[in-house]
Write a protein that holds these residues in place. Structure first.
Motif, PDB file in Angstrom:
ATOM      1  N   SER A  70     168.440  15.368  24.109  1.00  0.00           N
ATOM      2  CA  SER A  70     169.802  15.920  24.018  1.00  0.00           C
ATOM      3  C   SER A  70     169.914  16.826  22.798  1.00  0.00           C
ATOM      4  N   LEU A  71     169.342  16.387  21.687  1.00  0.00           N
ATOM      5  CA  LEU A  71     169.357  17.194  20.483  1.00  0.00           C
ATOM      6  C   LEU A  71     168.603  18.502  20.705  1.00  0.00           C
ATOM      7  N   GLN A  72     167.455  18.440  21.350  1.00  0.00           N
ATOM      8  CA  GLN A  72     166.688  19.657  21.612  1.00  0.00           C
ATOM      9  C   GLN A  72     167.470  20.631  22.489  1.00  0.00           C
ATOM     10  N   ARG A  73     168.195  20.119  23.482  1.00  0.00           N
ATOM     11  CA  ARG A  73     169.014  20.993  24.327  1.00  0.00           C
ATOM     12  C   ARG A  73     170.117  21.664  23.515  1.00  0.00           C
ATOM     13  N   LYS A  74     170.734  20.907  22.617  1.00  0.00           N
ATOM     14  CA  LYS A  74     171.790  21.472  21.781  1.00  0.00           C
ATOM     15  C   LYS A  74     171.223  22.543  20.843  1.00  0.00           C
ATOM     16  N   LEU A  75     170.029  22.300  20.325  1.00  0.00           N
ATOM     17  CA  LEU A  75     169.411  23.282  19.435  1.00  0.00           C
ATOM     18  C   LEU A  75     169.034  24.561  20.182  1.00  0.00           C
ATOM     19  N   ALA A  76     168.733  24.446  21.454  1.00  0.00           N
ATOM     20  CA  ALA A  76     168.375  25.626  22.253  1.00  0.00           C
ATOM     21  C   ALA A  76     169.599  26.489  22.567  1.00  0.00           C
ATOM     22  N   LYS A  77     170.793  25.918  22.410  1.00  0.00           N
ATOM     23  CA  LYS A  77     172.029  26.646  22.709  1.00  0.00           C
ATOM     24  C   LYS A  77     172.728  27.067  21.425  1.00  0.00           C
ATOM     25  N   ARG A  78     172.054  27.806  20.601  1.00  0.00           N
ATOM     26  CA  ARG A  78     172.648  28.266  19.344  1.00  0.00           C
ATOM     27  C   ARG A  78     173.922  29.039  19.633  1.00  0.00           C
ATOM     28  N   PRO A  79     175.036  28.676  18.962  1.00  0.00           N
ATOM     29  CA  PRO A  79     176.294  29.381  19.224  1.00  0.00           C
ATOM     30  C   PRO A  79     176.223  30.827  18.749  1.00  0.00           C
ATOM     31  N   GLY A  80     176.868  31.708  19.508  1.00  0.00           N
ATOM     32  CA  GLY A  80     176.899  33.131  19.156  1.00  0.00           C
ATOM     33  C   GLY A  80     178.036  33.416  18.204  1.00  0.00           C
ATOM     34  N   PRO A  81     178.208  34.688  17.890  1.00  0.00           N
ATOM     35  CA  PRO A  81     179.312  35.058  16.989  1.00  0.00           C
ATOM     36  C   PRO A  81     180.649  34.750  17.638  1.00  0.00           C
ATOM     37  N   GLU A  82     181.597  34.340  16.836  1.00  0.00           N
ATOM     38  CA  GLU A  82     182.911  33.951  17.331  1.00  0.00           C
ATOM     39  C   GLU A  82     183.808  35.162  17.446  1.00  0.00           C
ATOM     40  N   ARG A  83     184.719  35.117  18.426  1.00  0.00           N
ATOM     41  CA  ARG A  83     185.757  36.133  18.515  1.00  0.00           C
ATOM     42  C   ARG A  83     186.824  35.770  17.492  1.00  0.00           C
ATOM     43  N   ARG A  84     187.161  36.692  16.649  1.00  0.00           N
ATOM     44  CA  ARG A  84     188.182  36.436  15.630  1.00  0.00           C
ATOM     45  C   ARG A  84     189.456  37.160  16.016  1.00  0.00           C
TER      46      ARG A  84
END
Length: 193
Positions: A174-188
């Motif tokens: 589960s941790l590896q899956r979360k690490l593979a989905k690095r969040p992108g830049p946020e809309r501000r």
């Protein structure tokens, strides 16, 4: 769109409800978990804005029963006591957003109407009224807080995935899956200046 606002600060609830009503978002309010669940059962809202601290109760305990009432309900947890640990717990329980308190009607409308509202740089914001004086200056999405929490745990364990998973109380995969989905830049939201 109809919503449920849950907070033990009734003055804040009334002001936020009035401001949202002027924007075409009808809301009902509740000051405690039992009332919140009764109202949610009756109206099946599109969204629920839930304070983390409800007197002696926790807003976290409302996430699962609200989701059971309506699976596609957007659940936004708000708190004046923001922490990464609480944000991660909110994610695990099924909250859609985690916001610092106070949340204004403008901020809430932008979140709820995310794809329908023009948030391009320089776009005009809806006109403010007297009930919109409490604007939340920063809004950190749950996935970003979770990512930061994971990165902090990784640093504490020297980058060891298995040790980090144990520290976070999750399965290594589960941790590896979360690490593979690095969040992108946020809309501000647009800023003045």
């Amino acid at each position: 769109m109809k919503g449920l606002l849950v907070d033990d600060d009734t003055l804040y609830l009334d002001a936020l409800r009035r401001a949202l009503t002027r924007r075409g978002i009808e809301c009902e309010i509740a000051a405690d978990p039992a009332t919140a669940l009764a109202v949610a059962t009756r109206i099946a809202p599109d969204f629920a804005l839930v304070d983390l601290k409800l007197g002696d109760a926790s807003g976290l305990s409302l996430i699962e029963p609200l989701r059971a009432i309506r699976a596609d309900m957007r659940i936004l947890l708000v708190t004046g006591y923001a922490s990464i640990a609480t944000a991660v717990e909110a994610i695990k329980r099924g909250a859609d957003d985690y916001l610092p308190k106070p949340v204004s009607a403008d901020t809430l409308q932008r979140i709820l109407l995310d794809t329908e509202t023009d948030t391009a740089p320089g776009a005009p914001l809806p006109e403010r009224d007297e009930d919109d004086t409490l604007e939340s200056p920063t809004m950190i999405p749950l996935h970003r807080l979770e990512w930061e929490h994971i990165q902090q745990a990784l640093a504490e364990t020297g980058g060891n995935i298995s040790a980090t998973a144990r520290l976070l109380g999750m399965h290594r995969r589960s941790l590896q899956r979360k690490l593979a989905k690095r969040p992108g830049p946020e809309r501000r939201p647009p800023t003045d200046g």
